[in-house]
Design an enzyme around this catalytic site. Sequence first.
Site, PDB file in Angstrom:
ATOM      1  N   SER A 113       0.796  -1.227   0.000  1.00 55.32           N
ATOM      2  CA  SER A 113       0.000   0.000   0.000  1.00 55.32           C
ATOM      3  C   SER A 113       0.829   1.279   0.000  1.00 55.32           C
ATOM      4  O   SER A 113       1.584   1.504  -0.936  1.00 55.32           O
ATOM      5  CB  SER A 113      -0.955  -0.039   1.181  1.00 55.32           C
ATOM      6  OG  SER A 113      -1.847   1.006   1.101  1.00 55.32           O
ATOM      7  N   HIS A 114       0.731   2.062   1.062  1.00 57.73           N
ATOM      8  CA  HIS A 114       1.395   3.371   1.063  1.00 57.73           C
ATOM      9  C   HIS A 114       2.880   3.266   1.419  1.00 57.73           C
ATOM     10  O   HIS A 114       3.567   4.290   1.460  1.00 57.73           O
ATOM     11  CB  HIS A 114       0.683   4.302   2.043  1.00 57.73           C
ATOM     12  CG  HIS A 114       0.772   3.835   3.462  1.00 57.73           C
ATOM     13  ND1 HIS A 114       0.014   2.792   3.941  1.00 57.73           N
ATOM     14  CD2 HIS A 114       1.537   4.240   4.491  1.00 57.73           C
ATOM     15  CE1 HIS A 114       0.309   2.590   5.205  1.00 57.73           C
ATOM     16  NE2 HIS A 114       1.239   3.457   5.570  1.00 57.73           N
ATOM     17  N   ASP A 278      -2.771   6.336  -3.430  1.00 58.25           N
ATOM     18  CA  ASP A 278      -1.577   5.697  -2.869  1.00 58.25           C
ATOM     19  C   ASP A 278      -1.135   4.502  -3.711  1.00 58.25           C
ATOM     20  O   ASP A 278      -1.644   4.257  -4.803  1.00 58.25           O
ATOM     21  CB  ASP A 278      -1.830   5.284  -1.411  1.00 58.25           C
ATOM     22  CG  ASP A 278      -2.776   4.103  -1.300  1.00 58.25           C
ATOM     23  OD1 ASP A 278      -3.609   3.926  -2.205  1.00 58.25           O
ATOM     24  OD2 ASP A 278      -2.680   3.350  -0.317  1.00 58.25           O
ATOM     25  N   ASP A 280      -1.606   1.258  -3.750  1.00 60.17           N
ATOM     26  CA  ASP A 280      -2.559   0.255  -4.226  1.00 60.17           C
ATOM     27  C   ASP A 280      -3.926   0.838  -4.581  1.00 60.17           C
ATOM     28  O   ASP A 280      -4.884   0.087  -4.807  1.00 60.17           O
ATOM     29  CB  ASP A 280      -2.708  -0.871  -3.199  1.00 60.17           C
ATOM     30  CG  ASP A 280      -3.243  -0.375  -1.866  1.00 60.17           C
ATOM     31  OD1 ASP A 280      -3.027   0.803  -1.541  1.00 60.17           O
ATOM     32  OD2 ASP A 280      -3.874  -1.174  -1.149  1.00 60.17           O
ATOM     33  N   ASP A 282      -6.219   2.615  -2.906  1.00 59.59           N
ATOM     34  CA  ASP A 282      -7.391   2.682  -2.027  1.00 59.59           C
ATOM     35  C   ASP A 282      -7.478   3.987  -1.224  1.00 59.59           C
ATOM     36  O   ASP A 282      -8.509   4.276  -0.632  1.00 59.59           O
ATOM     37  CB  ASP A 282      -7.486   1.450  -1.106  1.00 59.59           C
ATOM     38  CG  ASP A 282      -6.248   1.239  -0.258  1.00 59.59           C
ATOM     39  OD1 ASP A 282      -5.299   2.048  -0.355  1.00 59.59           O
ATOM     40  OD2 ASP A 282      -6.219   0.244   0.501  1.00 59.59           O
ATOM     41  N   ARG A 283      -6.394   4.782  -1.228  1.00 60.90           N
ATOM     42  CA  ARG A 283      -6.461   6.052  -0.494  1.00 60.90           C
ATOM     43  C   ARG A 283      -6.712   7.224  -1.434  1.00 60.90           C
ATOM     44  O   ARG A 283      -6.446   7.127  -2.634  1.00 60.90           O
ATOM     45  CB  ARG A 283      -5.139   6.319   0.228  1.00 60.90           C
ATOM     46  CG  ARG A 283      -4.815   5.326   1.298  1.00 60.90           C
ATOM     47  CD  ARG A 283      -3.606   5.767   2.083  1.00 60.90           C
ATOM     48  NE  ARG A 283      -3.344   4.781   3.118  1.00 60.90           N
ATOM     49  CZ  ARG A 283      -2.680   5.015   4.238  1.00 60.90           C
ATOM     50  NH1 ARG A 283      -2.180   6.223   4.454  1.00 60.90           N
ATOM     51  NH2 ARG A 283      -2.496   4.082   5.135  1.00 60.90           N
ATOM     52  N   LYS A 377     -11.484   0.336   0.978  1.00 64.55           N
ATOM     53  CA  LYS A 377     -11.563   1.763   0.705  1.00 64.55           C
ATOM     54  C   LYS A 377     -11.190   1.976  -0.752  1.00 64.55           C
ATOM     55  O   LYS A 377     -10.565   1.116  -1.365  1.00 64.55           O
ATOM     56  CB  LYS A 377     -10.679   2.555   1.659  1.00 64.55           C
ATOM     57  CG  LYS A 377      -9.224   2.146   1.748  1.00 64.55           C
ATOM     58  CD  LYS A 377      -8.576   2.913   2.891  1.00 64.55           C
ATOM     59  CE  LYS A 377      -7.079   2.737   2.919  1.00 64.55           C
ATOM     60  NZ  LYS A 377      -6.634   1.666   3.792  1.00 64.55           N
TER      61      LYS A 377
END
Length: 544
Positions: A113-114, A278, A280, A282-283, A377
Amino acid sequence: MHIKTIVTQTYQDQNPGTSGLRKKVKVFQQRHYLENFVQSIFDVLPNFQGKSLVIGGDGRYFNKEAIQTIIKIAAANGFGELIIGQNGILSTPAASHIIRKYGAFGGLILSASHNPAGENEDFGIKYNVSNGGPAPEKDTQAFFARSKIIDSYKLAELPDINLNEIGTQEIDGLKITIIDSVKDYAQLMESIFDFDLLRQSIQNGFITLSFDAMSAVTGPYAKRILIDMLGAPESAVQNATPLEDFAGHHPDPNLIHAHELADLMFSDNAPTFGAASDGDGDRNMIMGKGIFVTPSDSLAILAANATLIPAYYKGLKGVARSMPTSQAVDRVAAHYKIPCYETPTGWKFFGNLLDADKITLCGEESFGTGSQHVREKDGLWAVLFWLNLIARRRQSVAEIVYEHWKKFGRDIYSRHDYEAVDSDIANNIMTNLREQIETLAGTVFGDYVVKYADEFCYHDSVDGSTSANQGFRIGFTNGSRIVFRLSGTGTVGATLRIYLERFEPDATKHNQDPQIALAPLIVLAEHFCNVKQLTGWTAPTVIT
Ligand code: VG1
Ligand code: CO
């Protein structure tokens, strides 16, 4: 298909955190490390023989190798079909949607992710269940327990699969389907938002936009949707090619890591709307000309305006936020007389509420918002929601935000992160907080009187499960709040997060710098946790 059983030695550190197992690439590259974890998941899950598994990731370093390994283990364990994003690419929300749409048994999402990517940075793997959402805690605990005693894994002797070519091939009864990474997700977005209105507003220049994909997974999604489908110019999407090292950047959409976008949005040349996502996908970070929207406010504003969006015309069943997220959305829920739930940090806790139809929207202070449409998300979804809102209300982002604050008051909010603190110091801080917490209620600190202080323990109203030790909350009689918790996504040392919040009902005081407005709470937070004193650091590493 010939299946081998490979004898392995255990690792004792495969404990999934807030969102999957995240470690340095070098850790994942250890002999049998990835294999052990994947086999542990399959050992724990029942009855998937002949069913389908979705596989995809954010394109970071080690993504493709990991997928080839997973294909061989999944084939050996008896899955009937593997549905894989082209070139191994699936954003987290797209993977969630594909699991749901094709009725898959579950999915493996490869992402940290991030967290930064590259040979010396991070990799991650997460299992999602058939509702499209992250595996619940009882599953992740079982994966960890199994990984500590596993002694072998199964591997099918298959050639490496060409991940580039869309279509289905069959090998000894196993179907391997490579799908367009974007198509299903783009169709889903079209079914939620008013694409005709968006096209018009973008093409007639009412909305100008800049989206920063941060050289991570959202690039292809943003290009297809914003440029191809909605007619935005090519220049509207920055850093659109997913790179294995995300161009050396930290793919975390906030004012610090997406500073180029932030600089643009605060300049004279700012477009009407700016956003970033981000690693992946989702943000989301939402900005307007001259304004940054705090994620907690964004959630509240989406909730307050949901009925302007086609998919939510009928209104919301309820809303939920993670515990450290500001109480802004609670005010919206109270106004519209709908339930508002408070869950621990991490998306896995929203799944039950969404499945039981108790909530329609949910979100976190960490730049994450989502809804019923998937069980993760969803960054681009939030971007399209805002664009749809701007187009419907015919107002700027700043006008929408200030009007919202005028109606509901402003929850002035900030998060201070102390990243990669020595683990012993961090544990010490948490132990000290635990010792103080019980006796704090009623204590007076100048204008601030402690109303309650506790360690958050969540009771899931749907399945009755309990999740303890989810962070310390200190609430004051004036509605202010300080929350402390340790991150569950880092890979080095420990990260202390301090969440600060103050309610300001007076509209003449809404235009304040949060760091100034929160100064007394910042001093109090240090009084409770002594992080500066113990680390010798003078300031947080990241402020959002
Ligand atoms: C962080 C955020 C949390 C989020 C999680 C996964 O977790 O605080 O809200 O759900 O990252 O997001 P932690 O434990 O480090 O505070 V992502 O986009 O990294 O999957
Ligand atoms: Co993410």
